[in-house]
Design an enzyme around this catalytic site. Sequence first.
Site, PDB file in Angstrom:
ATOM      1  N   SER A  69      -7.003  11.828  28.873  1.00  0.00           N
ATOM      2  CA  SER A  69      -6.161  11.899  30.078  1.00  0.00           C
ATOM      3  C   SER A  69      -6.759  10.924  31.093  1.00  0.00           C
ATOM      4  O   SER A  69      -7.412  11.317  32.046  1.00  0.00           O
ATOM      5  CB  SER A  69      -6.159  13.320  30.632  1.00  0.00           C
ATOM      6  OG  SER A  69      -7.453  13.718  31.017  1.00  0.00           O
ATOM      7  N   HIS A 110      -5.979  17.778  25.615  1.00  0.00           N
ATOM      8  CA  HIS A 110      -7.150  17.994  24.756  1.00  0.00           C
ATOM      9  C   HIS A 110      -6.915  19.016  23.657  1.00  0.00           C
ATOM     10  O   HIS A 110      -7.816  19.318  22.880  1.00  0.00           O
ATOM     11  CB  HIS A 110      -8.352  18.448  25.596  1.00  0.00           C
ATOM     12  CG  HIS A 110      -8.805  17.416  26.576  1.00  0.00           C
ATOM     13  ND1 HIS A 110      -9.720  17.680  27.564  1.00  0.00           N
ATOM     14  CD2 HIS A 110      -8.479  16.099  26.708  1.00  0.00           C
ATOM     15  CE1 HIS A 110      -9.929  16.586  28.277  1.00  0.00           C
ATOM     16  NE2 HIS A 110      -9.178  15.612  27.783  1.00  0.00           N
ATOM     17  N   GLN A 116      -5.557  21.538  31.675  1.00  0.00           N
ATOM     18  CA  GLN A 116      -6.410  20.950  30.637  1.00  0.00           C
ATOM     19  C   GLN A 116      -7.720  21.729  30.387  1.00  0.00           C
ATOM     20  O   GLN A 116      -8.183  21.829  29.265  1.00  0.00           O
ATOM     21  CB  GLN A 116      -6.735  19.520  31.069  1.00  0.00           C
ATOM     22  CG  GLN A 116      -7.536  18.710  30.095  1.00  0.00           C
ATOM     23  CD  GLN A 116      -7.713  17.283  30.606  1.00  0.00           C
ATOM     24  OE1 GLN A 116      -6.815  16.474  30.480  1.00  0.00           O
ATOM     25  NE2 GLN A 116      -8.850  16.980  31.193  1.00  0.00           N
ATOM     26  N   GLU A 117      -8.303  22.263  31.470  1.00  0.00           N
ATOM     27  CA  GLU A 117      -9.627  22.869  31.306  1.00  0.00           C
ATOM     28  C   GLU A 117      -9.759  24.151  32.121  1.00  0.00           C
ATOM     29  O   GLU A 117      -9.486  24.161  33.319  1.00  0.00           O
ATOM     30  CB  GLU A 117     -10.709  21.864  31.743  1.00  0.00           C
ATOM     31  CG  GLU A 117     -10.652  20.597  30.898  1.00  0.00           C
ATOM     32  CD  GLU A 117     -11.492  19.451  31.448  1.00  0.00           C
ATOM     33  OE1 GLU A 117     -12.488  19.717  32.139  1.00  0.00           O
ATOM     34  OE2 GLU A 117     -11.133  18.299  31.177  1.00  0.00           O
ATOM     35  N   GLU A 174     -12.955  19.358  23.548  1.00  0.00           N
ATOM     36  CA  GLU A 174     -14.214  19.553  24.264  1.00  0.00           C
ATOM     37  C   GLU A 174     -14.931  20.829  23.843  1.00  0.00           C
ATOM     38  O   GLU A 174     -15.822  21.320  24.536  1.00  0.00           O
ATOM     39  CB  GLU A 174     -13.964  19.518  25.774  1.00  0.00           C
ATOM     40  CG  GLU A 174     -13.417  18.157  26.205  1.00  0.00           C
ATOM     41  CD  GLU A 174     -13.324  17.979  27.708  1.00  0.00           C
ATOM     42  OE1 GLU A 174     -13.465  18.966  28.453  1.00  0.00           O
ATOM     43  OE2 GLU A 174     -13.109  16.822  28.135  1.00  0.00           O
ATOM     44  N   ASP A 202      -9.632  22.320  35.636  1.00  0.00           N
ATOM     45  CA  ASP A 202      -9.177  20.933  35.718  1.00  0.00           C
ATOM     46  C   ASP A 202      -7.727  20.946  35.261  1.00  0.00           C
ATOM     47  O   ASP A 202      -7.447  21.101  34.070  1.00  0.00           O
ATOM     48  CB  ASP A 202     -10.017  19.999  34.832  1.00  0.00           C
ATOM     49  CG  ASP A 202      -9.520  18.556  34.928  1.00  0.00           C
ATOM     50  OD1 ASP A 202      -8.566  18.308  35.699  1.00  0.00           O
ATOM     51  OD2 ASP A 202     -10.079  17.682  34.232  1.00  0.00           O
ATOM     52  N   GLU A 213      -9.994  20.811  40.012  1.00  0.00           N
ATOM     53  CA  GLU A 213      -9.984  19.354  39.796  1.00  0.00           C
ATOM     54  C   GLU A 213      -8.557  18.901  39.492  1.00  0.00           C
ATOM     55  O   GLU A 213      -7.837  19.590  38.764  1.00  0.00           O
ATOM     56  CB  GLU A 213     -10.919  19.048  38.614  1.00  0.00           C
ATOM     57  CG  GLU A 213     -11.001  17.593  38.227  1.00  0.00           C
ATOM     58  CD  GLU A 213     -11.881  17.410  36.989  1.00  0.00           C
ATOM     59  OE1 GLU A 213     -12.791  18.235  36.740  1.00  0.00           O
ATOM     60  OE2 GLU A 213     -11.636  16.442  36.240  1.00  0.00           O
ATOM     61  N   ASP A 245     -10.594  13.392  40.222  1.00  0.00           N
ATOM     62  CA  ASP A 245     -11.026  12.682  39.002  1.00  0.00           C
ATOM     63  C   ASP A 245     -10.120  11.453  38.845  1.00  0.00           C
ATOM     64  O   ASP A 245     -10.484  10.343  39.248  1.00  0.00           O
ATOM     65  CB  ASP A 245     -10.945  13.644  37.819  1.00  0.00           C
ATOM     66  CG  ASP A 245     -11.109  12.952  36.468  1.00  0.00           C
ATOM     67  OD1 ASP A 245     -11.563  11.794  36.442  1.00  0.00           O
ATOM     68  OD2 ASP A 245     -10.787  13.560  35.426  1.00  0.00           O
ATOM     69  N   LYS A 252     -17.563   9.500  36.305  1.00  0.00           N
ATOM     70  CA  LYS A 252     -17.546   9.104  34.892  1.00  0.00           C
ATOM     71  C   LYS A 252     -17.939   7.641  34.809  1.00  0.00           C
ATOM     72  O   LYS A 252     -17.244   6.771  35.360  1.00  0.00           O
ATOM     73  CB  LYS A 252     -16.141   9.285  34.322  1.00  0.00           C
ATOM     74  CG  LYS A 252     -15.694  10.736  34.204  1.00  0.00           C
ATOM     75  CD  LYS A 252     -14.195  10.769  33.964  1.00  0.00           C
ATOM     76  CE  LYS A 252     -13.714  12.128  33.501  1.00  0.00           C
ATOM     77  NZ  LYS A 252     -12.240  12.197  33.526  1.00  0.00           N
ATOM     78  N   HIS A 266     -18.677  14.130  31.356  1.00  0.00           N
ATOM     79  CA  HIS A 266     -18.417  13.528  30.046  1.00  0.00           C
ATOM     80  C   HIS A 266     -16.971  13.030  29.978  1.00  0.00           C
ATOM     81  O   HIS A 266     -16.210  13.178  30.936  1.00  0.00           O
ATOM     82  CB  HIS A 266     -18.653  14.582  28.954  1.00  0.00           C
ATOM     83  CG  HIS A 266     -17.663  15.728  29.032  1.00  0.00           C
ATOM     84  ND1 HIS A 266     -17.434  16.608  28.012  1.00  0.00           N
ATOM     85  CD2 HIS A 266     -16.822  16.139  30.047  1.00  0.00           C
ATOM     86  CE1 HIS A 266     -16.517  17.489  28.375  1.00  0.00           C
ATOM     87  NE2 HIS A 266     -16.139  17.226  29.597  1.00  0.00           N
ATOM     88  N   ARG A 267     -16.569  12.475  28.832  1.00  0.00           N
ATOM     89  CA  ARG A 267     -15.167  12.224  28.519  1.00  0.00           C
ATOM     90  C   ARG A 267     -14.780  13.142  27.358  1.00  0.00           C
ATOM     91  O   ARG A 267     -15.635  13.680  26.670  1.00  0.00           O
ATOM     92  CB  ARG A 267     -14.930  10.748  28.097  1.00  0.00           C
ATOM     93  CG  ARG A 267     -15.261   9.707  29.123  1.00  0.00           C
ATOM     94  CD  ARG A 267     -14.652   9.907  30.483  1.00  0.00           C
ATOM     95  NE  ARG A 267     -13.204  10.078  30.548  1.00  0.00           N
ATOM     96  CZ  ARG A 267     -12.355   9.230  31.123  1.00  0.00           C
ATOM     97  NH1 ARG A 267     -12.820   8.115  31.661  1.00  0.00           N
ATOM     98  NH2 ARG A 267     -11.059   9.482  31.192  1.00  0.00           N
ATOM     99  N   SER A 268     -13.483  13.256  27.119  1.00  0.00           N
ATOM    100  CA  SER A 268     -13.082  14.141  26.015  1.00  0.00           C
ATOM    101  C   SER A 268     -13.469  13.543  24.661  1.00  0.00           C
ATOM    102  O   SER A 268     -13.716  14.275  23.703  1.00  0.00           O
ATOM    103  CB  SER A 268     -11.585  14.428  26.090  1.00  0.00           C
ATOM    104  OG  SER A 268     -10.847  13.236  26.230  1.00  0.00           O
ATOM    105  N   LYS A 289     -20.265  18.346  34.244  1.00  0.00           N
ATOM    106  CA  LYS A 289     -19.174  18.887  33.429  1.00  0.00           C
ATOM    107  C   LYS A 289     -19.331  18.259  32.059  1.00  0.00           C
ATOM    108  O   LYS A 289     -19.175  17.046  31.916  1.00  0.00           O
ATOM    109  CB  LYS A 289     -17.833  18.506  34.066  1.00  0.00           C
ATOM    110  CG  LYS A 289     -16.652  19.103  33.334  1.00  0.00           C
ATOM    111  CD  LYS A 289     -15.357  18.850  34.074  1.00  0.00           C
ATOM    112  CE  LYS A 289     -14.661  17.623  33.550  1.00  0.00           C
ATOM    113  NZ  LYS A 289     -13.203  17.650  33.748  1.00  0.00           N
TER     114      LYS A 289
HETATM  115  C1  2PG Z   1     -11.271  14.967  32.530  1.00  0.00           C
HETATM  116  C2  2PG Z   1     -11.894  14.445  31.269  1.00  0.00           C
HETATM  117  C3  2PG Z   1     -13.140  15.122  30.820  1.00  0.00           C
HETATM  118  P1  2PG Z   1     -10.693  12.816  29.665  1.00  0.00           P
HETATM  119  O1  2PG Z   1     -10.051  14.870  32.723  1.00  0.00           O
HETATM  120  O2  2PG Z   1     -11.984  15.409  33.423  1.00  0.00           O
HETATM  121  O3  2PG Z   1     -13.039  16.502  30.723  1.00  0.00           O
HETATM  122  O4  2PG Z   1     -10.966  14.293  30.238  1.00  0.00           O
HETATM  123  O5  2PG Z   1     -11.998  12.269  29.222  1.00  0.00           O
HETATM  124  O6  2PG Z   1      -9.722  13.027  28.539  1.00  0.00           O
HETATM  125  O7  2PG Z   1     -10.105  12.028  30.786  1.00  0.00           O
HETATM  126 MG    MG Z   2     -10.350  15.607  34.880  1.00  0.00          MG
END
Ligand code: 2PG
Ligand code: MG
Length: 434
Positions: free
Chosen positions: A42, A155, A163-164, A205, A242, A293, A320, A345, A373-375, A396
């Site tokens: 994403s 994800h 998403q989270e 994740e 998130d 987020e 983000d 990131k 991190h990234r997914s 995170k």
């Molecule tokens: C986010 C990230 C990590 P992605 O949106 O915060 O959890 O996802 O790396 O897919 O952008």
């Molecule tokens: Mg995010």
Amino acid sequence: MSYIRSVKAIEILDSRGQPTIEVMITTDKDIMAKASIPSGASTGEHEALELRDGDKLRYFGKGVLAAIDHVNNHLAPILVGEHVFDQGRLDQIMVKADNTENKSHYGANAILGCSLALSRVGALTAKLPLYRYIGGCHAHILPCPMMNIINGGAHADNSLDFQEFMIRPVRAPTFREAVRWGSEIFHTLKSLLKEEGHVTAVGDEGGFAPNLESNEKAIEMILMAIEKAGYKAGHQITLALDCAASEFYDKASQTYIEKKKKKQKKNYIERTSQEQVHYLEELCAKYPIDSVEDGLAENDWEGWRYFTERMNKKVQIVGDDLFVTNPKFLKKGFQMGAANSILIKLNQIGTLTETLETIRLAQTHSYAAIVSHRSGETEDSFIADLSVAANTGQIKTGSLSRMDRIAKYNRLLNIEEGLGSMAVYLDSNPFKLK
Ligand code: 2PG
Ligand code: MG
């Protein structure tokens, strides 16, 4: 004095089995270090460019041979012969040589691979742990983890649009205990999901990816797991979301749509920007959520401003996709009063030096910085060291399964051990719970 003798990149795979780049730097003293680059699903519209080959005959177009060629034939000649401790200047030279706004000439993956491998080889040369090399003698804060134990959105192939769904062991006395609390809750959640007949397969994740009927149901399952595991939600453990709202924002109608329900031809809700803010507020009032987020889409700045105006004192509001680790967008956030925290990131901006600058900018404006991190990840645990180096107090890095996530927790456990009595686990929750 130690100098860079060689810089070499190869194509490896990330946690989704997609190609990514690994860079190895060797010094004239035969010291060698590697770094590999994560990848998002994403992604924010304004992120630095991750260069992919687009050759459909290899990895469905996702190969990174061009980025590798850029490292081996264009960035290596810049770096070879330079001093290994010259991180800031060398990052700057690489950025200048790329000469684009979003690092699209060489690719942010190519440049970041060199930047991170360089700092590792610097740390080894200085005979210091990476966090100490980057952060200096005052780096000693272990981050409070945001553990993503239910995955949805881009994800996971399930019914959840957010998403989270994360837990934060904010009152744990140490990082080691925070990990134990998280792990116990994660496993308790698994048994609860099983009891209710849900699948316990995990998403990108490492969090569970059940087909639950609503965001509220996901939150309630987590609250049950916290209690059953013997912890107090809202006191020892708080919740974080998130939403990754850019993924379900409809630009044409400027509304937030329950996209997955719509796709499954179920009843779905469509919310205006204001309604989305009110919905988030309701969730925060009903449940012990203290961090949200990307509750709004990346270009809905007015929605961000409205949400921040109403909730600034109550919850951590994390940008983000909105900020993409970029000082330019973060400054716009300061001006507009959008968000009060930033997700950090490395590959959104593309060098270690710029990442540290963004963290510093956030911290000097009292915005919390959360290293992330990234997914799509690799076994590389660089972000664990970065979070301690910059004393961000928060990280995170996914759930309590999948080695690509656990590698970061394990590295932090080692850092905590190494710091001994210097280690501080920060209760990083500056927001009062209701
Ligand atoms: C986010 C990230 C990590 P992605 O949106 O915060 O959890 O996802 O790396 O897919 O952008
Ligand atoms: Mg995010």
